[in-house]
Design an enzyme around this catalytic site. Structure first.
Site, mmCIF file in Angstrom:
data_model
loop_
_atom_site.group_PDB
_atom_site.id
_atom_site.type_symbol
_atom_site.label_atom_id
_atom_site.label_comp_id
_atom_site.label_asym_id
_atom_site.label_seq_id
_atom_site.Cartn_x
_atom_site.Cartn_y
_atom_site.Cartn_z
ATOM 1 N N LEU A 260 33.746 47.856 53.509
ATOM 2 C CA LEU A 260 33.811 47.581 55.173
ATOM 3 C C LEU A 260 33.541 49.032 55.850
ATOM 4 C CD1 LEU A 260 36.431 44.931 56.214
ATOM 5 C CD2 LEU A 260 33.823 44.862 56.489
ATOM 6 N N ARG A 264 30.353 48.925 58.448
ATOM 7 C CA ARG A 264 30.474 49.288 59.827
ATOM 8 C C ARG A 264 29.371 50.356 60.313
ATOM 9 N NH1 ARG A 264 36.882 49.080 59.389
ATOM 10 N NH2 ARG A 264 37.053 46.662 60.083
ATOM 11 N N PHE A 402 30.373 40.835 63.429
ATOM 12 C CA PHE A 402 30.150 41.212 62.047
ATOM 13 C C PHE A 402 31.120 42.647 61.822
ATOM 14 C CE2 PHE A 402 25.548 39.675 60.840
ATOM 15 C CZ PHE A 402 26.095 38.804 60.180
ATOM 16 N N GLU A 403 31.491 42.859 60.467
ATOM 17 C CA GLU A 403 32.005 43.987 59.997
ATOM 18 C C GLU A 403 33.389 44.456 60.700
ATOM 19 O OE1 GLU A 403 30.988 44.557 57.092
ATOM 20 O OE2 GLU A 403 29.051 44.564 57.157
ATOM 21 N N GLY A 404 34.038 43.282 60.930
ATOM 22 C CA GLY A 404 35.177 43.748 62.014
ATOM 23 C C GLY A 404 34.838 43.398 63.350
#
Length: 593
Positions: A260, A264, A402-404
């Site tokens: 992740l 990010r 997305f991505e957190g």
């Protein structure tokens, strides 16, 4: 002046700016630039002309384009040479990712494959797994997917319910559960699936397409990125050979969160590419379209929109390549013959998790701003699917999820800083003593630096003190409970994000002047000043918001007076500088730096 060096993660908040070494996009070597040109040519000649077909779920076309990207080496940048990869650095990976950011549906499938679909194997696969799967992923023979999210576990990834049980003969794990919103699910050949062994040990598994019991829900009807495949992945007594456990049993979180961090960072980078594309599309239309007999591009409020997109792109670009340089510098210290090389590389990337979150949040939010303004520049035509503005508007929205989510990342930034402080990796508490001393003795506060943008150096150094003052006061006020004070954490995150990005732009412009002469800097100074101005205008409001939440009456007045010394007025000719930036963009019809 102290010798310059590459800083550790988060260290920018407490280290004088002039001590920071920085890598800039202007320093990319010719080989990287040529690779970027290859990526952009592929996107413009092969992908953009087929964007509507892709959005209509022509997956055969999408797959063929992914394989063609593989032939150009675009799938294998992060894959070691031993497995038909190129094994290139993060500067190259990010530059290529930026160039790929101009069309979102293809990019989503491409990025899911090259990122979360491939990197778990790169960093955690054993030799047998890499020999079996990694070469196929690197060339595009196989396409990868990543199955973590579930109906009840999105941001709370550790709360997954998918269960794995060892078979009686000990040869298989039997998986049961449902994964949701899985990119590439409709055509992927290999899935990295996360499950809990016996409902407890969070573990990753490699699951091949066609495995009995593996099935898929229908394609999600999405608001944007319509051409990417997004489906449920359903596991009903799926037998996975024990040799397909990826990494260590019970250590799946290392894979999930390690990958992740890269995701990010790269997401913010592709947003940068999309912002530049939006700027170009909006500017060209503004030159073509006339109202009242005058080109839209000659109206002041249209120029302001163009300038805002351009200077933010400059600031983001500065932060992106600074971070790529920091990560590469850390990786270069690692001995490639070290048996723990891959883990140490992940640790090096994780060292800059804070900076990666900064780039993800600002990239996604500034892209949303850019595409919204491009729609506005187009007027009614911006609402028509015949023009690219509408598609860009829809496609951009997912990036803040997305991505957190950006909310999660805003909480993570101060949380990661606190963790570093507690581990004695970052002397934040010592810096608090500096702040207290400077409040008592304002003459000890930072003075303007020598050279170009010297005043701006001072103003950002003062902003660091505001951020750290509020962090210290917040810790004293709430103690451990500050973890639940999300509004306070978000204020600290916004300060940290603005400081990092403004500092990156200043350092980049100063370095450019040192390398090329101040007469060659052009409007880079203006772009830097405009972002510094934007950020500094937010600082007093953020500080007041935090202090009035924590205090009232005489105590509030005391804390406000204490911090006020770090917030002097910063004034520039904002309208004039924006006109200059806009005129340059309009002349070149693209991002000009």
């Amino acid at each position: 002046m102290a010798e310059k060096r590459f800083l550790k993660g988060g260290e920018y908040l407490i280290t004088p700016m002039e001590e920071s070494e920085i890598f800039t996009v202007e320093e990319l070597d010719e080989e990287i630039i040529e690779f970027g040109k290859t990526a952009e040519k592929f996107m413009r000649e092969k992908v953009l002309p087929n964007a509507k077909e892709i959005d209509n779920h022509n997956f055969d076309l999408l797959i063929s384009l992914i394989k063609e990207a593989g032939e150009l080496g675009l799938l294998s940048i992060d894959v070691p040479e031993d497995y038909d990869g190129l094994g290139l650095d993060k500067k190259t990976a990010m530059y290529v990712a930026e160039k790929m950011g101009i069309e979102a549906s293809f990019l989503t499938a491409f990025a899911a494959h090259t990122g979360i679909g491939t990197l778990p194997l790169v960093y955690f696969g054993n030799e047998e797994q890499k020999q079996k799967y990694l070469t196929k992923l690197a060339t595009g023979e196989w396409i990868g997917a990543y199955a973590l999210t579930e109906p009840g576990a999105g941001s709370d990834a550790m709360n997954i319910k998918t269960k794995a049980v060892l078979s009686e003969d000990g040869k298989y794990y039997i998986l049961n559960g449902t994964k949701q919103f899985i990119t590439n699910a409709g055509f992927a050949d290999l899935f990295t699936v996360f499950a809990k062994i016996d409902g407890e040990k969070f573990t990753a598994f490699l699951v091949e397409k066609g495995t009995e019991g593996l099935s898929f829900g229908p394609e999600e009807e999405k608001m944007g990125i319509k051409g990417s495949s997004t489906r449920e992945v359903i596991l009903e007594d799926v037998k996975v050979p024990v040799e397909n456990v990826l990494g260590e049993i019970g250590k799946g979180h290392k894979i999930a969160f390690g990958v992740l961090n890269i995701g990010r960072f790269k997401l913010g980078v592709v947003c940068l590419g999309a912002i530049k594309e939006a700027l170009s599309i909006g500017t060209k239309y503004a030159k073509e379209r006339k109202q009242f007999g005058i080109e839209l591009a000659k109206f002041g409020l249209i120029k302001e929109k163009i300038a805002n997109m351009a200077y933010r792109a400059y600031a983001l670009e500065s932060a992106v390549y600074r971070t790529a340089g920091l990560i590469d510098n850390e990786i270069e210290k690692i001995d490639k013959s070290d048996p723990a090389y891959n883990q140490k590389v992940l640790d090096a990337i994780g060292e800059y998790a804070i900076e990666s979150s900064v780039i993800k949040v600002l990239g996604s939010e500034w892209l949303d701003y850019a595409v919204d303004e491009v729609v506005q520049i187009h007027g009614g035509y911006g609402f028509s699917e015949e023009y690219p503005a509408a598609k860009m508007y829809r496609d951009a929205r997912i990036n803040r999820i997305f991505e957190g989510t950006n909310e999660i990342n805003r909480i993570l930034i101060p949380a990661m800083l606190a963790r570093k402080a507690l581990k004695k990796e970052l002397p934040l508490l010592e810096f608090e003593n500096v702040i207290v001393d400077e409040i008592k003795n304002p003459m000890k506060q930072p003075r303007p630096a020598q050279g170009i943008l010297g005043n701006e150096v001072r103003y950002i150094e003062l902003a660091k003190r505001v951020a750290m003052f509020l962090a210290g006061v917040g810790m004293k006020k709430f103690g451990e409970k500050i973890k639940k004070e999300e509004e306070m954490l978000a204020i600290l995150a916004d300060l940290c994000m603005g400081i990092y990005t403004a500092e990156s732009a200043i350092l980049r412009t100063r370095k450019f002047a040192e390398m090329n002469g101040e007469d060659k800097v052009g409007l880079r100074v203006a772009a830097t000043q405009l972002y510094v101005n934007e950020f500094l205008s937010q600082v007093p409001a953020l500080a007041q918001k935090a202090l009035t939440y924590m205090f009232e009456g005489p105590k509030l007045k005391e804390q406000t007076l204490a911090i006020k010394t770090f917030m002097p007025t910063y004034a520039i000719n904002e309208i004039g500088l924006k006109k200059q930036i806009a005129d340059l963009v309009i002349e070149e019809e693209k991002y000009p730096f």
